[in-house]
Write a protein that holds these residues in place. Structure first.
Motif, mmCIF file in Angstrom:
data_model
loop_
_atom_site.group_PDB
_atom_site.id
_atom_site.type_symbol
_atom_site.label_atom_id
_atom_site.label_comp_id
_atom_site.label_asym_id
_atom_site.label_seq_id
_atom_site.Cartn_x
_atom_site.Cartn_y
_atom_site.Cartn_z
ATOM 1 N N THR A 138 0.847 -1.194 0.000
ATOM 2 C CA THR A 138 0.000 0.000 0.000
ATOM 3 C C THR A 138 0.878 1.237 0.000
ATOM 4 O O THR A 138 1.267 1.745 1.045
ATOM 5 C CB THR A 138 -0.928 0.019 1.237
ATOM 6 N N GLN A 139 1.205 1.719 -1.185
ATOM 7 C CA GLN A 139 2.026 2.912 -1.308
ATOM 8 C C GLN A 139 1.184 4.160 -1.575
ATOM 9 O O GLN A 139 1.674 5.273 -1.477
ATOM 10 C CB GLN A 139 3.048 2.730 -2.440
ATOM 11 N N GLN A 140 -0.092 3.953 -1.923
ATOM 12 C CA GLN A 140 -1.001 5.069 -2.191
ATOM 13 C C GLN A 140 -2.412 4.601 -1.878
ATOM 14 O O GLN A 140 -2.799 3.495 -2.256
ATOM 15 C CB GLN A 140 -0.875 5.496 -3.654
ATOM 16 N N VAL A 141 -3.181 5.419 -1.162
ATOM 17 C CA VAL A 141 -4.545 5.027 -0.791
ATOM 18 C C VAL A 141 -5.527 6.127 -1.174
ATOM 19 O O VAL A 141 -5.199 7.318 -1.147
ATOM 20 C CB VAL A 141 -4.666 4.739 0.731
ATOM 21 N N GLU A 142 -6.732 5.706 -1.551
ATOM 22 C CA GLU A 142 -7.790 6.655 -1.867
ATOM 23 C C GLU A 142 -8.312 7.287 -0.582
ATOM 24 O O GLU A 142 -8.439 6.618 0.441
ATOM 25 C CB GLU A 142 -8.921 5.943 -2.598
ATOM 26 N N VAL A 143 -8.617 8.588 -0.658
ATOM 27 C CA VAL A 143 -9.062 9.278 0.555
ATOM 28 C C VAL A 143 -10.419 9.950 0.419
ATOM 29 O O VAL A 143 -11.027 10.319 1.424
ATOM 30 C CB VAL A 143 -8.016 10.331 1.008
ATOM 31 N N GLY A 144 -10.907 10.146 -0.802
ATOM 32 C CA GLY A 144 -12.220 10.771 -0.946
ATOM 33 C C GLY A 144 -12.272 11.772 -2.070
ATOM 34 O O GLY A 144 -11.353 11.876 -2.898
ATOM 35 N N GLU A 145 -13.352 12.549 -2.095
ATOM 36 C CA GLU A 145 -13.614 13.468 -3.199
ATOM 37 C C GLU A 145 -13.781 14.890 -2.686
ATOM 38 O O GLU A 145 -14.406 15.132 -1.653
ATOM 39 C CB GLU A 145 -14.883 13.030 -3.947
ATOM 40 N N VAL A 146 -13.199 15.835 -3.418
ATOM 41 C CA VAL A 146 -13.366 17.266 -3.143
ATOM 42 C C VAL A 146 -13.508 17.991 -4.479
ATOM 43 O O VAL A 146 -12.696 17.780 -5.391
ATOM 44 C CB VAL A 146 -12.163 17.860 -2.374
ATOM 45 N N GLY A 147 -14.514 18.832 -4.598
ATOM 46 C CA GLY A 147 -14.686 19.623 -5.803
ATOM 47 C C GLY A 147 -14.838 18.804 -7.063
ATOM 48 O O GLY A 147 -14.430 19.230 -8.149
ATOM 49 N N GLY A 148 -15.425 17.622 -6.934
ATOM 50 C CA GLY A 148 -15.624 16.772 -8.104
ATOM 51 C C GLY A 148 -14.434 15.916 -8.462
ATOM 52 O O GLY A 148 -14.497 15.135 -9.420
ATOM 53 N N ASP A 149 -13.326 16.046 -7.737
ATOM 54 C CA ASP A 149 -12.126 15.246 -8.001
ATOM 55 C C ASP A 149 -11.945 14.190 -6.917
ATOM 56 O O ASP A 149 -12.097 14.480 -5.725
ATOM 57 C CB ASP A 149 -10.879 16.134 -8.032
ATOM 58 N N ALA A 150 -11.587 12.987 -7.334
ATOM 59 C CA ALA A 150 -11.250 11.923 -6.385
ATOM 60 C C ALA A 150 -9.760 12.025 -6.086
ATOM 61 O O ALA A 150 -8.932 12.185 -6.993
ATOM 62 C CB ALA A 150 -11.590 10.565 -6.973
ATOM 63 N N TRP A 151 -9.399 11.921 -4.811
ATOM 64 C CA TRP A 151 -8.021 12.115 -4.382
ATOM 65 C C TRP A 151 -7.468 10.869 -3.700
ATOM 66 O O TRP A 151 -8.199 10.133 -3.043
ATOM 67 C CB TRP A 151 -7.932 13.289 -3.393
ATOM 68 N N SER A 152 -6.150 10.680 -3.865
ATOM 69 C CA SER A 152 -5.404 9.655 -3.149
ATOM 70 C C SER A 152 -4.225 10.330 -2.470
ATOM 71 O O SER A 152 -3.881 11.479 -2.777
ATOM 72 C CB SER A 152 -4.907 8.566 -4.100
ATOM 73 N N ILE A 153 -3.593 9.610 -1.550
ATOM 74 C CA ILE A 153 -2.414 10.134 -0.866
ATOM 75 C C ILE A 153 -1.291 9.111 -0.972
ATOM 76 O O ILE A 153 -1.525 7.902 -0.912
ATOM 77 C CB ILE A 153 -2.726 10.451 0.620
ATOM 78 N N ARG A 154 -0.056 9.597 -1.147
ATOM 79 C CA ARG A 154 1.116 8.736 -1.192
ATOM 80 C C ARG A 154 2.044 9.093 -0.032
ATOM 81 O O ARG A 154 1.882 10.132 0.608
ATOM 82 C CB ARG A 154 1.849 8.880 -2.530
ATOM 83 N N HIS A 155 3.015 8.249 0.225
ATOM 84 C CA HIS A 155 3.930 8.463 1.339
ATOM 85 C C HIS A 155 4.780 9.724 1.135
ATOM 86 O O HIS A 155 5.116 10.093 -0.002
ATOM 87 C CB HIS A 155 4.859 7.264 1.512
#
Length: 261
Positions: free
Chosen positions: A103-120
């Motif tokens: 798991t180097q990147q995980v989905e975190v949710g949506e803001v302003g119509g964009d889906a976002w992920s986070i990486r280390h």
């Protein structure tokens, strides 16, 4: 010659060695406010061998903290569970939670119509955030600084929109710096409600990537928070590279007061 036990994590197997006096002096002579660059220089000198990821600049900031602390554990006068201000090393190390290698990147949710992920957050990213202090201005034309700069820089480096291509931190320093500053400027121009929502996703996502240490940002950069339980009320702690250097090395570059945790 100091003996260092082998350091093993899920991603890394690292053998440290004692720095030579010339290596210690070279690190001691670096500007103290570039603590992430100083950490990279120290680890590159102290790592005798590394399996998994060769360059400490590519390690996560938590893995870098662990390696510095491992060096301190072998050299500190008060032993492996050395003092950190009012607490001890064991009050901050969450050794039961190592990095999830798949798991180097995980989905975190949506803001302003964009889906976002986070990486280390890696050492290279942290160095870039450090270098770019003062390069992003607020609405009044004043440079962003302190904790706000670090939070915004980390969000810019770590948050990824679905479908977009973002450079890795192994990109040439100048190119990644340009990417980071441009992205920080874009994020700082978000409507307040969108930025607040994105920041909430960032902090939630960071928890999903938690390993080894619970990190936070101070005005001076990255700190480790106590892991909880009986240690919950302890203050944030740092693992300064200068604590790994001898007083002789610091005195040779005119910085004897900068030793110690």
């Amino acid at each position: 010659m100091i003996h260092f036990p082998l350091l093993r994590t899920r991603r890394l197997t690292v053998q440290l060695r004692e720095l030579s006096i010339s290596e210690s002096v070279a690190v001691a002579g670096m500007p103290a406010h570039f603590s992430e660059a100083e950490c990279t220089a120290f680890l590159r000198a102290a790592v005798q061998s590394a399996q998994g990821i060769d360059d400490p600049a590519g390690w996560t900031v938590q893995e870098r903290m662990l390696a510095v602390a491992h060096y301190l554990a072998a050299t500190a006068e008060d032993g492996p569970d050395f003092a950190l201000g009012e607490g001890r090393y064991s009050d901050y190390l969450d050794g039961a939670n190592d990095i999830q290698t798949q798991t180097q990147q995980v989905e975190v949710g949506e803001v302003g119509g964009d889906a976002w992920s986070i990486r280390h957050l890696t050492g290279s990213m942290a160095e870039s955030i450090e270098r770019m202090a003062g390069e992003v201005l607020d609405a009044s034309g004043n440079p962003l600084s302190g904790r706000l700069h670090w939070i915004l820089g980390a969000m810019a480096a770590q948050m990824v929109r679905s479908g977009e291509s973002v450079p890795g931190a192994d990109l040439a320093e100048g190119a990644f710096d340009e990417f980071l500053v441009a992205r920080m400027k874009i994020m700082s121009a978000f409507p307040e409600s969108d930025f607040s929502a994105l920041m909430a996703l960032y902090f939630a996502g960071r928890e999903k990537l938690h390993h080894l240490f619970k990190i936070e940002f101070s005005k001076d950069g990255i700190v480790a928070m106590p892991k909880g339980g009986a240690a919950a009320n302890l203050p944030p702690a740092r693992f300064p590279v200068r604590s790994c250097l001898s007083r002789v090395a610091l005195e040779l570059v005119g910085k004897p007061a900068e030793s110690g945790l």
